[in-house]
Design a protein around this motif. Structure first.
Motif, PDB file in Angstrom:
ATOM      1  N   ILE A  40    -107.817-138.780  67.109  1.00  0.00           N
ATOM      2  CA  ILE A  40    -106.361-138.863  67.253  1.00  0.00           C
ATOM      3  C   ILE A  40    -106.003-139.588  68.545  1.00  0.00           C
ATOM      4  N   LEU A  41    -106.747-139.325  69.601  1.00  0.00           N
ATOM      5  CA  LEU A  41    -106.513-139.998  70.878  1.00  0.00           C
ATOM      6  C   LEU A  41    -106.662-141.505  70.731  1.00  0.00           C
ATOM      7  N   LEU A  42    -107.710-141.954  70.063  1.00  0.00           N
ATOM      8  CA  LEU A  42    -107.937-143.388  69.887  1.00  0.00           C
ATOM      9  C   LEU A  42    -106.873-144.011  68.984  1.00  0.00           C
ATOM     10  N   VAL A  43    -106.481-143.305  67.931  1.00  0.00           N
ATOM     11  CA  VAL A  43    -105.425-143.823  67.052  1.00  0.00           C
ATOM     12  C   VAL A  43    -104.137-144.006  67.839  1.00  0.00           C
ATOM     13  N   MET A  44    -103.774-143.016  68.648  1.00  0.00           N
ATOM     14  CA  MET A  44    -102.575-143.144  69.473  1.00  0.00           C
ATOM     15  C   MET A  44    -102.722-144.282  70.469  1.00  0.00           C
ATOM     16  N   GLY A  45    -103.926-144.452  71.015  1.00  0.00           N
ATOM     17  CA  GLY A  45    -104.158-145.548  71.946  1.00  0.00           C
ATOM     18  C   GLY A  45    -103.952-146.902  71.293  1.00  0.00           C
ATOM     19  N   PHE A  46    -104.489-147.081  70.089  1.00  0.00           N
ATOM     20  CA  PHE A  46    -104.323-148.360  69.388  1.00  0.00           C
ATOM     21  C   PHE A  46    -102.861-148.599  69.020  1.00  0.00           C
ATOM     22  N   VAL A  47    -102.134-147.543  68.675  1.00  0.00           N
ATOM     23  CA  VAL A  47    -100.707-147.684  68.369  1.00  0.00           C
ATOM     24  C   VAL A  47     -99.937-148.157  69.593  1.00  0.00           C
ATOM     25  N   LEU A  48    -100.332-147.667  70.774  1.00  0.00           N
ATOM     26  CA  LEU A  48     -99.614-148.002  72.012  1.00  0.00           C
ATOM     27  C   LEU A  48    -100.152-149.262  72.692  1.00  0.00           C
ATOM     28  N   GLY A  49    -101.133-149.925  72.088  1.00  0.00           N
ATOM     29  CA  GLY A  49    -101.587-151.202  72.635  1.00  0.00           C
ATOM     30  C   GLY A  49    -102.998-151.236  73.158  1.00  0.00           C
ATOM     31  N   LEU A  50    -103.813-150.234  72.872  1.00  0.00           N
ATOM     32  CA  LEU A  50    -105.210-150.262  73.297  1.00  0.00           C
ATOM     33  C   LEU A  50    -105.927-151.441  72.651  1.00  0.00           C
ATOM     34  N   THR A  51    -106.631-152.208  73.461  1.00  0.00           N
ATOM     35  CA  THR A  51    -107.375-153.374  72.981  1.00  0.00           C
ATOM     36  C   THR A  51    -108.858-153.122  73.162  1.00  0.00           C
ATOM     37  N   LEU A  52    -109.614-153.298  72.088  1.00  0.00           N
ATOM     38  CA  LEU A  52    -111.059-153.097  72.129  1.00  0.00           C
ATOM     39  C   LEU A  52    -111.721-154.408  72.523  1.00  0.00           C
ATOM     40  N   HIS A  53    -112.142-154.510  73.784  1.00  0.00           N
ATOM     41  CA  HIS A  53    -112.782-155.735  74.268  1.00  0.00           C
ATOM     42  C   HIS A  53    -114.274-155.745  73.965  1.00  0.00           C
ATOM     43  N   GLY A  54    -114.855-154.585  73.790  1.00  0.00           N
ATOM     44  CA  GLY A  54    -116.256-154.511  73.421  1.00  0.00           C
ATOM     45  C   GLY A  54    -116.415-154.474  71.904  1.00  0.00           C
ATOM     46  N   SER A  55    -117.599-154.140  71.451  1.00  0.00           N
ATOM     47  CA  SER A  55    -117.877-154.063  70.020  1.00  0.00           C
ATOM     48  C   SER A  55    -117.553-152.670  69.495  1.00  0.00           C
ATOM     49  N   LEU A 105    -102.495-131.832  68.802  1.00  0.00           N
ATOM     50  CA  LEU A 105    -101.299-132.170  69.581  1.00  0.00           C
ATOM     51  C   LEU A 105    -101.608-132.593  71.010  1.00  0.00           C
ATOM     52  N   MET A 106    -102.661-132.038  71.603  1.00  0.00           N
ATOM     53  CA  MET A 106    -102.957-132.332  72.997  1.00  0.00           C
ATOM     54  C   MET A 106    -103.177-133.821  73.255  1.00  0.00           C
ATOM     55  N   PRO A 107    -103.981-134.545  72.465  1.00  0.00           N
ATOM     56  CA  PRO A 107    -104.148-135.977  72.746  1.00  0.00           C
ATOM     57  C   PRO A 107    -102.857-136.776  72.585  1.00  0.00           C
ATOM     58  N   ILE A 108    -102.014-136.396  71.624  1.00  0.00           N
ATOM     59  CA  ILE A 108    -100.742-137.109  71.426  1.00  0.00           C
ATOM     60  C   ILE A 108     -99.836-136.915  72.634  1.00  0.00           C
ATOM     61  N   ILE A 109     -99.708-135.677  73.075  1.00  0.00           N
ATOM     62  CA  ILE A 109     -98.823-135.376  74.200  1.00  0.00           C
ATOM     63  C   ILE A 109     -99.306-136.051  75.473  1.00  0.00           C
ATOM     64  N   PHE A 110    -100.604-135.984  75.754  1.00  0.00           N
ATOM     65  CA  PHE A 110    -101.128-136.561  76.990  1.00  0.00           C
ATOM     66  C   PHE A 110    -100.977-138.076  77.012  1.00  0.00           C
ATOM     67  N   VAL A 111    -101.259-138.737  75.901  1.00  0.00           N
ATOM     68  CA  VAL A 111    -101.143-140.199  75.876  1.00  0.00           C
ATOM     69  C   VAL A 111     -99.697-140.617  76.091  1.00  0.00           C
ATOM     70  N   LEU A 112     -98.778-140.028  75.350  1.00  0.00           N
ATOM     71  CA  LEU A 112     -97.367-140.401  75.486  1.00  0.00           C
ATOM     72  C   LEU A 112     -96.856-140.087  76.885  1.00  0.00           C
ATOM     73  N   LEU A 113     -97.207-138.924  77.402  1.00  0.00           N
ATOM     74  CA  LEU A 113     -96.704-138.502  78.711  1.00  0.00           C
ATOM     75  C   LEU A 113     -97.176-139.431  79.815  1.00  0.00           C
ATOM     76  N   PHE A 114     -98.484-139.673  79.895  1.00  0.00           N
ATOM     77  CA  PHE A 114     -99.019-140.441  81.018  1.00  0.00           C
ATOM     78  C   PHE A 114     -98.724-141.928  80.885  1.00  0.00           C
ATOM     79  N   VAL A 115     -98.735-142.455  79.658  1.00  0.00           N
ATOM     80  CA  VAL A 115     -98.466-143.886  79.503  1.00  0.00           C
ATOM     81  C   VAL A 115     -97.042-144.224  79.918  1.00  0.00           C
TER      82      VAL A 115
END
Length: 285
Positions: A151-166, A61-71
């Motif tokens: 879970i943090l990365l999955v939430m990031g990709f859902v919210l628009g995280l773009t992987l510019h590297g490999s 739950l911690m990564p989900i809450i932090f990503v949603l809260l701060f974003v």
């Protein structure tokens, strides 16, 4: 009445045992046996988590809450309304650094609680390497950290995280976070072995966590901070880890320097605190 006299047996080192076999010296335990002990103890710790799924709530739950809260609270203020996607690419790599520290704090409280329950005393009476007990705990916590980071990365990709590297760079950022997080666990294990109660461990840990987390580049760029605070963030290892993960994922800036500095911090912390933690574990009364 006749008196029966027993002759105490002696170990190869010459220490009397009184007929009770003494645990083998840690240095005499073969590497294969040492690894087997770590595996058995890690399996035990994993089965404890399986029996108590609630112990995974913080990692899930911690990564989900932090990503949603701060974003959604700070994203618009940092990069302008409607530009939260840019903040996601800044925030998520930084939160990878914070996940490791928060998971590491739980290790200290867990070790302290195990001593209160007498579990550690039982382990110390066994003919196993003392370090294997602590290493096994770290192995399982690294697994929990990996779950939280995924879970943090999955939430990031859902919210628009773009992987510019490999993908390799993304995996390198995750691995770097795991290595640094594992080094922090030795600090909190030592703290858990030193403090009298789990509440004291948590209280002292929060006093350390708060300035390190918020006095860093995890949540916001440091350019707007006053000079004295910028000087602190420059030497803050969490800033180096956040910058390293950010450069790897976004494929920007000088990657080598923050990565090497983070690895140097991880090695230095482990070399200093791991022997102290093992010694404290062996001698704790």
């Amino acid at each position: 009445m006749s008196t029966v006299t027993t002759t105490p047996t002696r170990t190869p080192s010459g220490a009397a045992t009184g007929g009770r076999p003494a645990p083998a010296a840690e240095g005499r335990i073969p590497l294969r046996s040492h690894l087997r002990h770590i595996g058995a103890l890690a399996r035990r710790n994993a089965l404890q988590i399986k029996a108590d799924p609630e112990s995974m709530f913080d990692a899930v739950l911690m990564p989900i809450i932090f990503v949603l809260l701060f974003v959604f609270v700070f994203g618009g203020a940092m990069f302008g309304a409607g530009n939260q996607d840019q903040y996601v690419n800044y925030l998520v790599p930084g939160l990878m650094a914070m996940m490791g520290m928060n998971i590491a704090m739980a290790v200290g409280t867990g070790v302290n609680d195990d001593f209160k329950k007498g579990v550690m005393d039982r382990f110390r009476s066994m003919p196993i390497a003392r370090s294997s007990v602590l290493i096994a705990k770290i192995v399982v916590e690294i697994g929990r950290m990996l779950v939280a980071t995924t879970i943090l990365l999955v939430m990031g990709f859902v919210l628009g995280l773009t992987l510019h590297g490999s993908v390799f760079q993304l995996l390198a950022a995750v691995a770097l976070s795991m290595v640094f997080g594992a080094s922090l666990m030795w600090i909190f294990i030592l703290l858990g072995l030193t403090m009298k109660t789990a509440q004291a461990v948590q209280g002292v840990a929060m006093l350390v966590l708060m300035p390190l987390q918020f006095g860093s580049s995890i949540f916001a760029p440091t350019t707007s901070m006053p000079g004295w605070l910028q000087a602190f963030t420059d030497v803050n290892p969490l800033s180096n880890l956040a910058d390293a993960a950010r450069h790897l994922i976004n494929n920007e800036g000088a990657i080598a320097q923050p990565v090497l500095i983070t690895l140097a911090w991880a090695v230095g912390i482990t070399v200093i605190t791991a022997p102290l933690a093992v010694r404290k574990f062996r001698n704790k009364t």
